[in-house]
Motif scaffolding. Structure first.
Motif, PDB file in Angstrom:
ATOM      1  N   LEU A  97      42.937  28.730  18.707  1.00 11.51           N
ATOM      2  CA  LEU A  97      43.461  27.404  18.400  1.00 11.51           C
ATOM      3  C   LEU A  97      42.579  26.605  17.453  1.00 11.51           C
ATOM      4  O   LEU A  97      42.972  25.513  17.016  1.00 11.51           O
ATOM      5  N   TYR A  98      41.390  27.099  17.096  1.00 16.56           N
ATOM      6  CA  TYR A  98      40.622  26.420  16.057  1.00 16.56           C
ATOM      7  C   TYR A  98      41.370  26.475  14.722  1.00 16.56           C
ATOM      8  O   TYR A  98      41.253  25.566  13.905  1.00 16.56           O
ATOM      9  N   GLY A  99      42.094  27.578  14.508  1.00 13.04           N
ATOM     10  CA  GLY A  99      42.837  27.754  13.267  1.00 13.04           C
ATOM     11  C   GLY A  99      44.298  28.019  13.545  1.00 13.04           C
ATOM     12  O   GLY A  99      44.861  27.540  14.530  1.00 13.04           O
ATOM     13  N   ASP A 100      44.917  28.832  12.697  1.00 12.86           N
ATOM     14  CA  ASP A 100      46.351  29.115  12.825  1.00 12.86           C
ATOM     15  C   ASP A 100      46.608  30.526  13.349  1.00 12.86           C
ATOM     16  O   ASP A 100      47.702  31.061  13.200  1.00 12.86           O
ATOM     17  N   TYR A 101      45.604  31.117  14.004  1.00 14.09           N
ATOM     18  CA  TYR A 101      45.690  32.520  14.401  1.00 14.09           C
ATOM     19  C   TYR A 101      46.760  32.791  15.445  1.00 14.09           C
ATOM     20  O   TYR A 101      47.201  33.926  15.601  1.00 14.09           O
ATOM     21  N   SER A 102      47.184  31.748  16.166  1.00 13.56           N
ATOM     22  CA  SER A 102      48.183  31.946  17.212  1.00 13.56           C
ATOM     23  C   SER A 102      49.605  32.003  16.666  1.00 13.56           C
ATOM     24  O   SER A 102      50.520  32.401  17.379  1.00 13.56           O
ATOM     25  N   PHE A 103      49.800  31.617  15.392  1.00 13.56           N
ATOM     26  CA  PHE A 103      51.177  31.636  14.886  1.00 13.56           C
ATOM     27  C   PHE A 103      51.314  32.210  13.473  1.00 13.56           C
ATOM     28  O   PHE A 103      52.403  32.181  12.902  1.00 13.56           O
ATOM     29  N   VAL A 104      50.236  32.733  12.904  1.00 16.84           N
ATOM     30  CA  VAL A 104      50.308  33.406  11.607  1.00 16.84           C
ATOM     31  C   VAL A 104      49.619  34.758  11.723  1.00 16.84           C
ATOM     32  O   VAL A 104      48.523  34.872  12.281  1.00 16.84           O
ATOM     33  N   GLU A 105      50.266  35.768  11.184  1.00 13.84           N
ATOM     34  CA  GLU A 105      49.676  37.104  11.177  1.00 13.84           C
ATOM     35  C   GLU A 105      48.877  37.292   9.883  1.00 13.84           C
ATOM     36  O   GLU A 105      49.425  37.176   8.792  1.00 13.84           O
ATOM     37  N   TYR A 106      47.600  37.566  10.020  1.00  7.85           N
ATOM     38  CA  TYR A 106      46.742  37.848   8.878  1.00  7.85           C
ATOM     39  C   TYR A 106      46.791  39.351   8.603  1.00  7.85           C
ATOM     40  O   TYR A 106      46.415  40.156   9.455  1.00  7.85           O
ATOM     41  N   SER A 107      47.226  39.731   7.404  1.00  3.14           N
ATOM     42  CA  SER A 107      47.345  41.160   7.105  1.00  3.14           C
ATOM     43  C   SER A 107      45.986  41.790   6.822  1.00  3.14           C
ATOM     44  O   SER A 107      45.787  42.975   7.079  1.00  3.14           O
ATOM     45  N   GLY A 108      45.068  41.001   6.249  1.00  2.00           N
ATOM     46  CA  GLY A 108      43.770  41.562   5.873  1.00  2.00           C
ATOM     47  C   GLY A 108      43.827  42.429   4.636  1.00  2.00           C
ATOM     48  O   GLY A 108      42.835  43.069   4.274  1.00  2.00           O
ATOM     49  N   LYS A 109      44.973  42.433   3.944  1.00  2.00           N
ATOM     50  CA  LYS A 109      45.144  43.289   2.766  1.00  2.00           C
ATOM     51  C   LYS A 109      44.792  42.523   1.493  1.00  2.00           C
ATOM     52  O   LYS A 109      45.029  41.322   1.382  1.00  2.00           O
ATOM     53  N   ASN A 110      44.251  43.239   0.540  1.00  2.63           N
ATOM     54  CA  ASN A 110      43.974  42.634  -0.765  1.00  2.63           C
ATOM     55  C   ASN A 110      45.264  42.136  -1.391  1.00  2.63           C
ATOM     56  O   ASN A 110      46.292  42.813  -1.367  1.00  2.63           O
ATOM     57  N   GLY A 111      45.208  40.922  -1.938  1.00  2.00           N
ATOM     58  CA  GLY A 111      46.364  40.371  -2.634  1.00  2.00           C
ATOM     59  C   GLY A 111      47.309  39.590  -1.749  1.00  2.00           C
ATOM     60  O   GLY A 111      48.301  39.055  -2.243  1.00  2.00           O
ATOM     61  N   GLU A 112      47.012  39.498  -0.440  1.00  2.00           N
ATOM     62  CA  GLU A 112      47.882  38.747   0.473  1.00  2.00           C
ATOM     63  C   GLU A 112      47.103  37.564   1.042  1.00  2.00           C
ATOM     64  O   GLU A 112      46.111  37.742   1.749  1.00  2.00           O
ATOM     65  N   MET A 113      47.568  36.349   0.714  1.00  3.65           N
ATOM     66  CA  MET A 113      46.887  35.114   1.102  1.00  3.65           C
ATOM     67  C   MET A 113      47.928  34.080   1.502  1.00  3.65           C
ATOM     68  O   MET A 113      49.080  34.168   1.106  1.00  3.65           O
ATOM     69  N   HIS A 114      47.505  33.095   2.293  1.00  3.99           N
ATOM     70  CA  HIS A 114      48.435  32.040   2.676  1.00  3.99           C
ATOM     71  C   HIS A 114      47.702  30.708   2.790  1.00  3.99           C
ATOM     72  O   HIS A 114      46.477  30.648   2.882  1.00  3.99           O
ATOM     73  N   GLY A 115      48.475  29.609   2.758  1.00  2.00           N
ATOM     74  CA  GLY A 115      47.893  28.274   2.858  1.00  2.00           C
ATOM     75  C   GLY A 115      48.945  27.250   3.210  1.00  2.00           C
ATOM     76  O   GLY A 115      50.124  27.579   3.426  1.00  2.00           O
ATOM     77  N   TYR A 116      48.522  25.988   3.233  1.00  2.00           N
ATOM     78  CA  TYR A 116      49.356  24.892   3.715  1.00  2.00           C
ATOM     79  C   TYR A 116      49.343  23.718   2.743  1.00  2.00           C
ATOM     80  O   TYR A 116      48.311  23.400   2.148  1.00  2.00           O
ATOM     81  N   THR A 117      50.494  23.088   2.588  1.00  2.89           N
ATOM     82  CA  THR A 117      50.672  21.804   1.909  1.00  2.89           C
ATOM     83  C   THR A 117      50.535  21.892   0.387  1.00  2.89           C
ATOM     84  O   THR A 117      51.339  21.303  -0.321  1.00  2.89           O
ATOM     85  N   TYR A 118      49.532  22.612  -0.125  1.00  2.28           N
ATOM     86  CA  TYR A 118      49.436  22.754  -1.569  1.00  2.28           C
ATOM     87  C   TYR A 118      48.653  24.005  -1.939  1.00  2.28           C
ATOM     88  O   TYR A 118      47.884  24.539  -1.147  1.00  2.28           O
ATOM     89  N   MET A 119      48.895  24.464  -3.163  1.00  2.00           N
ATOM     90  CA  MET A 119      48.167  25.604  -3.712  1.00  2.00           C
ATOM     91  C   MET A 119      48.108  25.433  -5.223  1.00  2.00           C
ATOM     92  O   MET A 119      48.861  24.660  -5.812  1.00  2.00           O
ATOM     93  N   THR A 120      47.191  26.149  -5.843  1.00  4.67           N
ATOM     94  CA  THR A 120      47.095  26.129  -7.304  1.00  4.67           C
ATOM     95  C   THR A 120      46.960  27.546  -7.846  1.00  4.67           C
ATOM     96  O   THR A 120      46.429  28.441  -7.182  1.00  4.67           O
ATOM     97  N   ILE A 121      47.456  27.719  -9.059  1.00  2.00           N
ATOM     98  CA  ILE A 121      47.223  28.934  -9.838  1.00  2.00           C
ATOM     99  C   ILE A 121      46.538  28.485 -11.122  1.00  2.00           C
ATOM    100  O   ILE A 121      47.072  27.652 -11.856  1.00  2.00           O
ATOM    101  N   ARG A 122      45.350  29.009 -11.351  1.00  5.57           N
ATOM    102  CA  ARG A 122      44.571  28.569 -12.515  1.00  5.57           C
ATOM    103  C   ARG A 122      44.316  29.741 -13.448  1.00  5.57           C
ATOM    104  O   ARG A 122      43.945  30.830 -13.015  1.00  5.57           O
ATOM    105  N   ASN A 123      44.536  29.487 -14.727  1.00  2.00           N
ATOM    106  CA  ASN A 123      44.177  30.447 -15.762  1.00  2.00           C
ATOM    107  C   ASN A 123      43.363  29.687 -16.804  1.00  2.00           C
ATOM    108  O   ASN A 123      43.918  28.890 -17.570  1.00  2.00           O
TER     109      ASN A 123
END
Length: 530
Positions: A97-123
């Protein structure tokens, strides 16, 4: 980078029938999608965007709450959940319950990420911001898969019982430089920050809970060497009998807290006090005598962590608890005279959704209640999903806790993404710095100049302190300035000058992050080693 053909799908049950609705929209600057439901069960709300990913693209996805480690990553980035953490540690520290581990499955795979409310893609210097304009109906969750070139945007509404109009998506997209895209987002949300940045002192990282009337007076006297009128003097955890029992420990503070507040005010400082309003520890009287105040969802109570004697979530719907909390805030503000409260471990308001209430609805309801209790007093939020603090707190922590060393003890690295770490606090504060003065005034946690009771090198102390100064949000030390020598006094004066008058010119990104800034018409640099 983004194909703006937005595909969406809603699955729900209405009148006993399973239904699926799908559609396509062109994603311009804003996208508002709503749907009316009649005694429905909403199973899922999802949208999809195709991405044309370059190997030069960098991705930032904002973590679940204040303390969640959040950094920019390339297309191979990944996240570590609790996989690999020994079960004995997970159970002992009540980690999920410190984080979101009780309701999100973390794949642990390269290239798979998640977040909340906002994100950015920078080049390079070009940034694309994808963000939520409204979290009141459910957390807006971003799931990135760079291997497939797909971004899934999901509302946290699984199995929600609902009648009425429901906001499926309120999205905002903007491309430009960092300053432009974030300023435009805050403008779209009508964010207006009236509070001002504060310099000051916190008692926590020198004495922790081992504080007393004598030690606070000693630190207050020392602070006269460095602080100015209008600065913050904050008494942190340790003043209370137990977490949840918000009465003064008279063995530590025989003359109460009002006398200290009066002294703080006489020095011209703002008086701040730490509270964790939504939790109680196991040794507290509340836990022992008011089990009915504990949050109970479908017969499940929630131990939210291992701090103190272990602590449990309290039910913000409980009328008796509301009355108790109202009396606590009235005492803190009107009887003791505090001007600011640091409200901690706030995520405990919403560890789980209810049948007719999402996690975000519950969290925001809790934040609105705290705002109503505080009226025109100042709030520093901590341990809170950031979207719930937007427009509800004047100040908000944007990182995990710092530590007295660089990256905490080796065994601590086995636990979770919310663990204390100076390295992670600095890195996460850097990547969330664009929230400062837009969503709230950011708190990157404290810096240190002292020589004793610290295990950071001089270089790392100055790196942390200089970044905090350039951030221009909260600028707090947790030292006892009585022990400063001439060198530390001079360092503080220089840092405070940067906090007041320094200006970031540009940021050079590569293997190292180099901040170029001006002070006294000279260009200086700060190199961040993450």
């Amino acid at each position: 980078m983004i194909n703006k053909d937005f595909r969406w799908k809603v699955e729900y049950i209405e009148n006993g029938k399973e239904r699926i609705e799908e559609g396509r929209e062109t994603l311009s600057h804003t996208l508002h999608l709503s749907k009316s439901f009649n005694n429905a069960v909403i199973k899922s709300v999802e949208g999809y965007l195709d991405l044309d990913i370059s190997k030069d693209d960098m991705f930032f996805l904002n973590g679940y709450q204040t303390w969640t480690y959040s950094k920019e990553q390339d297309y191979r980035g990944k996240e570590r959940g609790l996989k690999g953490t020994p079960k004995v540690i997970v159970d002992h520290y009540s980690i999920p319950l410190y984080g979101d581990y009780s309701f999100v499955e973390y794949s642990g795979k390269n290239g798979e990420m998640h977040g909340y409310t906002y994100m950015t893609i920078r080049n390079g210097d070009n940034v694309t911001l994808l963000s939520s304009l409204d979290e009141c109906y459910g957390w807006t969750m971003f799931f990135l898969d760079t291997n497939k070139g797909i971004l899934k945007i999901k509302k946290d509404v699984e199995n929600l019982e609902y009648s009425g109009e429901f906001h499926l998506f309120d999205l905002y997209i903007k491309e430009g430089n960092e300053e432009e895209v974030f300023a435009s987002w805050f403008s779209e949300m009508n964010m207006e920050i009236k509070a001002k940045p504060l310099a000051g002192y916190s008692s926590w990282y020198n004495r922790y809970q081992d504080i007393s009337e004598g030690s606070i007076k000693d630190d207050l006297k020392g602070c006269q060497r460095i602080l100015e009128k209008g600065d913050l003097f904050q008494i942190d955890d340790g003043w209370e009998i137990a977490v949840g029992d918000w009465q003064i420990d008279e063995n530590k503070f025989p003359n109460g807290l009002k006398t200290l507040v009066d002294e703080i005010h006489k020095k011209g400082y703002i008086a701040g006090l730490w509270l964790a309003p939504f939790v109680c520890e196991e040794k507290s009287r509340i836990f022992k005598e008011h089990k009915d105040w504990l949050l109970d969802i479908d017969g499940e109570k929630f131990k939210c962590g291992s701090n103190w004697s272990g602590f449990w979530a309290l039910d913000i719907d409980n009328k008796e608890f509301q009355e108790y909390l109202s009396d606590v805030f009235d005492t803190v503000y009107n009887k003791w005279g505090f001007d600011l409260v640091k409200l901690d471990f706030l995520y405990a308001a919403a560890p789980k959704a209810k049948k007719n209430e999402t996690r975000s609805q519950r969290m925001i309801m809790g934040m609105d209640y705290l705002r109503s209790l505080s009226k025109n007093k100042l709030i520093l939020g901590c341990g809170v999903p950031l979207g719930a603090a937007f427009g509800r707190t004047e100040y908000c922590r944007v990182s995990c806790d710092v530590t007295l060393d660089w990256d905490d003890k080796v065994w601590m690295k086995l636990i979770h993404s919310e663990r204390p770490s100076t390295k992670r606090a600095l890195e996460t504060s850097y990547y969330r710095r664009m929230l400062n003065k837009g969503a709230f005034i950011t708190d990157p946690d404290v810096f240190f100049l002292r020589r004793d009771n610290i295990h950071l090198s001089k270089e790392r102390k100055m790196m942390l302190a200089t970044f905090d100064a350039l951030n221009k949000g909260l600028f707090l030390t947790s030292d006892n300035p009585s022990l400063y020598g001439d060198e530390e006094i001079e360092e503080y004066k220089k840092l405070r000058h940067i906090w007041k008058d320094g200006k970031i010119l540009r940021v050079e990104r590569g293997e190292k992050t180099i901040i170029h800034y001006s002070i006294d018409n000279k260009e200086e640099t700060l190199t961040l080693h993450f």
